[in-house]
Design a protein around this motif. Sequence first.
Motif, PDB file in Angstrom:
ATOM      1  N   SER A   1       0.702  -1.077  -0.050  1.00  0.00           N
ATOM      2  CA  SER A   1      -0.033   0.250   0.077  1.00  0.00           C
ATOM      3  C   SER A   1       0.762   1.179   0.077  1.00  0.00           C
ATOM      4  O   SER A   1       0.265   2.282   0.233  1.00  0.00           O
TER       5      SER A   1
ATOM      6  N   ARG B   1     -11.029  -7.974  12.466  1.00  0.00           N
ATOM      7  CA  ARG B   1     -12.151  -6.830  12.570  1.00  0.00           C
ATOM      8  C   ARG B   1     -11.149  -5.812  13.475  1.00  0.00           C
ATOM      9  O   ARG B   1     -10.268  -6.367  14.487  1.00  0.00           O
ATOM     10  N   VAL B   2     -11.358  -4.618  13.197  1.00  0.00           N
ATOM     11  CA  VAL B   2     -10.874  -3.491  14.118  1.00  0.00           C
ATOM     12  C   VAL B   2     -11.736  -3.242  15.309  1.00  0.00           C
ATOM     13  O   VAL B   2     -12.726  -2.707  15.046  1.00  0.00           O
TER      14      VAL B   2
ATOM     15  N   GLY C   1      -5.048  -6.632   6.780  1.00  0.00           N
ATOM     16  CA  GLY C   1      -6.180  -5.758   6.340  1.00  0.00           C
ATOM     17  C   GLY C   1      -6.781  -4.717   7.507  1.00  0.00           C
ATOM     18  O   GLY C   1      -6.941  -3.626   7.282  1.00  0.00           O
ATOM     19  N   GLY C   2      -6.999  -5.604   8.717  1.00  0.00           N
ATOM     20  CA  GLY C   2      -7.225  -4.853   9.769  1.00  0.00           C
ATOM     21  C   GLY C   2      -6.514  -3.638   9.940  1.00  0.00           C
ATOM     22  O   GLY C   2      -6.737  -2.440  10.571  1.00  0.00           O
TER      23      GLY C   2
ATOM     24  N   GLU D   1      -6.519  -0.832   7.776  1.00  0.00           N
ATOM     25  CA  GLU D   1      -7.577   0.084   8.145  1.00  0.00           C
ATOM     26  C   GLU D   1      -7.349   1.010   9.284  1.00  0.00           C
ATOM     27  O   GLU D   1      -7.807   2.218   9.267  1.00  0.00           O
TER      28      GLU D   1
ATOM     29  N   LEU E   1      -4.888   3.667   8.351  1.00  0.00           N
ATOM     30  CA  LEU E   1      -5.897   4.839   7.643  1.00  0.00           C
ATOM     31  C   LEU E   1      -6.873   5.664   8.397  1.00  0.00           C
ATOM     32  O   LEU E   1      -7.095   7.069   8.211  1.00  0.00           O
ATOM     33  N   HIS E   2      -7.473   4.977   9.466  1.00  0.00           N
ATOM     34  CA  HIS E   2      -8.631   5.728  10.233  1.00  0.00           C
ATOM     35  C   HIS E   2      -8.163   6.909  11.065  1.00  0.00           C
ATOM     36  O   HIS E   2      -8.499   7.765  11.187  1.00  0.00           O
TER      37      HIS E   2
END
Length: 263
Positions: free
Chosen positions: A22, A143-144, A249-250, A253, A256-257
């Motif tokens: 990424s 999951r985050v 992936g979590g 996320e 980026l959050h």
Amino acid sequence: MLVVIRGAGDIATGIALRLFRSGIKIVMTDLPQPTSIRRTVCFSEAIRHGSATVEGVEAVLAKDAAEAKTLAESGRVAVLADPQADCVRELKPDALVDAILAKKNLGTRITDAPVVVAVGPGFTAGADCHAAVETMRGHTLGRVLYEGSPLPNTGVPGVIAGYAAERVLRAPAAGVFEPKLEIGAQVKKGDVAAVVDGKPMLCRIDGCLRGLMQEGAVVFEGMKCGDVDPRGIPDNCTTASDKAIAVGGGVLEAILHFSHAIR
């Protein structure tokens, strides 16, 4: 963006792959003598061999934080033998990811970086990290959590093709680890995967030997030293697992959050 990842085992490596692809620069830290099992998909192998390549991405051992930064900026993953992640003070990363998977917090603080993400149980989002990522296989994997804690460790491996605890190979005694097979080997129940202090470590199911401790490692009785994948697919030994990619992936996320907090 520069991210330091504590840990360089298979889950940490899956995280590194997703972040690296990424466009994020990566520095990883691990023990001077790593104990990773799935060594063919662990950037921690760079500590033992000087470099390691997983899915086409190269990781290189750095002698110090300055060299690690240079390597990361050159398009490679940098790895340091730095279990306490002392490099964080010098590197001042935009984000810190604790992917040691120790089932408890070994010293990570929410103040260590503008964004701190923790992986697995032992952390509480909002207390010792900004976000935590679930690692237990099932509906919530990857999951985050922006508040609360991941599910507690059950001590039972996740189920793959109907097998859970049977997949794991444990040292039959304390001593020096002597592998008798190589990662990727097709095995049958009862095959000898390794010997410790003269005692055999037997495979408990048929499948593909996906992970095995390195030769010469000093282990204790009951220590996890191998992993048999009942699906029997050799390619699974050379690519990051579904779990590692989901957790990665979590983590992406979560970073980026909180990107607004990064300078």
